[in-house]
Design a protein around this motif. Structure first.
Motif, short mmCIF file in Angstrom:
data_model
loop_
_atom_site.label_atom_id
_atom_site.label_comp_id
_atom_site.label_asym_id
_atom_site.label_seq_id
_atom_site.Cartn_x
_atom_site.Cartn_y
_atom_site.Cartn_z
N GLN A 207 0.85 -1.19 0.00
CA GLN A 207 0.00 0.00 0.00
C GLN A 207 0.89 1.24 0.00
OE1 GLN A 207 -3.72 -0.40 2.38
NE2 GLN A 207 -2.58 -2.07 3.35
N ILE A 208 0.29 2.38 -0.25
CA ILE A 208 1.07 3.63 -0.34
C ILE A 208 0.63 4.61 0.74
CG2 ILE A 208 1.61 5.64 -1.78
CD1 ILE A 208 2.83 3.15 -2.92
N VAL A 209 1.59 5.03 1.55
CA VAL A 209 1.39 6.15 2.47
C VAL A 209 1.86 7.37 1.68
CG1 VAL A 209 1.98 7.09 4.73
CG2 VAL A 209 1.97 4.61 4.37
N PHE A 210 1.10 8.47 1.74
CA PHE A 210 1.49 9.61 0.90
C PHE A 210 1.28 10.93 1.62
CE2 PHE A 210 -2.98 8.93 -0.04
CZ PHE A 210 -3.51 10.21 -0.04
N ALA A 211 1.99 11.92 1.11
CA ALA A 211 1.84 13.30 1.59
C ALA A 211 1.74 14.19 0.36
CB ALA A 211 3.03 13.71 2.45
N ARG A 212 0.61 14.85 0.22
CA ARG A 212 0.45 15.79 -0.90
C ARG A 212 1.16 17.09 -0.55
NH1 ARG A 212 -5.01 13.63 -1.61
NH2 ARG A 212 -4.79 12.16 -3.33
N TYR A 213 1.73 17.71 -1.56
CA TYR A 213 2.46 18.95 -1.31
C TYR A 213 2.25 19.96 -2.42
CZ TYR A 213 5.93 17.19 -4.66
OH TYR A 213 6.55 16.72 -5.79
N ARG A 214 2.68 21.19 -2.12
CA ARG A 214 2.75 22.25 -3.12
C ARG A 214 4.16 22.85 -2.99
NH1 ARG A 214 -1.33 25.26 -1.46
NH2 ARG A 214 -0.01 26.55 -0.15
N ARG A 215 4.87 22.92 -4.09
CA ARG A 215 6.25 23.42 -4.08
C ARG A 215 6.31 24.79 -4.73
NH1 ARG A 215 8.86 19.08 -5.81
NH2 ARG A 215 9.91 18.64 -3.86
N LYS A 216 7.00 25.71 -4.07
CA LYS A 216 7.27 27.02 -4.67
C LYS A 216 8.72 27.35 -4.35
CE LYS A 216 5.85 31.68 -5.25
NZ LYS A 216 5.28 32.86 -4.78
N ASP A 217 9.53 27.44 -5.42
CA ASP A 217 10.96 27.65 -5.28
C ASP A 217 11.54 26.53 -4.40
OD1 ASP A 217 10.79 29.96 -6.91
OD2 ASP A 217 10.17 31.13 -5.16
N ASN A 218 12.15 26.88 -3.26
CA ASN A 218 12.73 25.82 -2.44
C ASN A 218 11.91 25.55 -1.18
OD1 ASN A 218 13.43 28.16 -0.97
ND2 ASN A 218 15.24 27.17 -0.12
N ARG B 245 -2.73 2.54 9.62
CA ARG B 245 -2.81 3.58 10.65
C ARG B 245 -2.40 3.00 11.99
NH1 ARG B 245 -8.01 6.95 8.39
NH2 ARG B 245 -7.00 7.36 6.39
N GLY B 246 -1.59 3.75 12.71
CA GLY B 246 -1.10 3.29 14.00
C GLY B 246 0.15 2.43 13.91
N SER B 247 0.63 2.19 12.70
CA SER B 247 1.80 1.32 12.51
C SER B 247 3.11 2.09 12.46
CB SER B 247 1.66 0.52 11.20
OG SER B 247 1.84 1.39 10.08
N GLY B 248 3.03 3.44 12.47
CA GLY B 248 4.24 4.25 12.36
C GLY B 248 4.61 4.56 10.92
N ALA B 249 3.81 4.09 9.98
CA ALA B 249 4.14 4.29 8.56
C ALA B 249 4.16 5.77 8.19
CB ALA B 249 3.14 3.54 7.68
N ALA B 250 3.21 6.56 8.69
CA ALA B 250 3.19 7.99 8.37
C ALA B 250 4.41 8.69 8.97
CB ALA B 250 1.89 8.63 8.86
N GLY B 251 4.84 8.26 10.13
CA GLY B 251 6.04 8.82 10.74
C GLY B 251 7.28 8.51 9.92
N ARG B 252 7.35 7.30 9.39
CA ARG B 252 8.48 6.94 8.52
C ARG B 252 8.45 7.76 7.23
NH1 ARG B 252 6.82 2.04 10.33
NH2 ARG B 252 6.10 1.26 8.32
N VAL C 154 -1.28 14.47 4.81
CA VAL C 154 -0.59 13.18 4.98
C VAL C 154 -1.66 12.13 5.21
CG1 VAL C 154 0.99 11.84 6.44
CG2 VAL C 154 1.47 14.26 5.97
N GLU C 155 -1.55 11.01 4.50
CA GLU C 155 -2.57 9.97 4.64
C GLU C 155 -1.95 8.58 4.57
OE1 GLU C 155 -6.51 8.53 2.27
OE2 GLU C 155 -6.27 10.67 2.61
N ALA C 156 -2.40 7.73 5.47
CA ALA C 156 -2.02 6.31 5.45
C ALA C 156 -3.30 5.50 5.25
CB ALA C 156 -1.36 5.91 6.76
N PRO C 157 -3.22 4.42 4.47
CA PRO C 157 -4.40 3.55 4.34
C PRO C 157 -4.83 3.04 5.72
CG PRO C 157 -2.72 2.96 2.74
CD PRO C 157 -2.10 3.95 3.68
N MET C 158 -6.12 2.78 5.88
CA MET C 158 -6.67 2.35 7.17
C MET C 158 -5.85 1.22 7.80
SD MET C 158 -9.12 4.22 8.22
CE MET C 158 -10.21 3.36 9.33
N ALA C 159 -5.46 0.24 6.99
CA ALA C 159 -4.74 -0.92 7.52
C ALA C 159 -3.38 -0.56 8.11
CB ALA C 159 -4.56 -1.97 6.42
#
Length: 90
Positions: free
Chosen positions: A20-31, A45-52, A38-43
């Motif tokens: 599965q994919i843990v993801f963080a959407r972003y917007r970049r401007k210059d640097n 959540r609580g596993s530390g995947a978003a922290g990693r 930030v979102e982790a699939p339900m399965a």
């Protein structure tokens, strides 16, 4: 090992975990990269995947000499808990 990738086509950082994919959407401007969500699939959540994912984002930003603007409440809370990342705050 950091397996976080920057999917520029989708404007999101991604970390594959257990097919599965843990993801963080972003917007970049210059640097400056604003972390919008930030979102982790339900399965995962609580596993530390978003922290990693956040740790990988910090490592990528540091290697690219970018600053982070954590607009997402999870990303902001993670950065507060990890003061070693404060030098990256925009």
């Amino acid at each position: 090992m950091n397996s976080v990738t920057d999917n520029t086509e989708r404007s999101q950082y991604e970390l594959p975990v257990d097919g599965q994919i843990v993801f963080a959407r972003y917007r970049r401007k210059d640097n400056v990269v604003a972390i919008l969500h930030v979102e982790a699939p339900m399965a995962l959540r609580g596993s530390g995947a978003a922290g990693r994912l956040m740790q990988g984002i910090v490592e990528l930003a540091r290697s690219r000499d970018e600053k982070l603007m954590p607009l997402c409440s999870y990303a902001a809370a993670w950065m507060r808990r990890h003061p070693e990342s404060n030098d990256l705050l925009a």
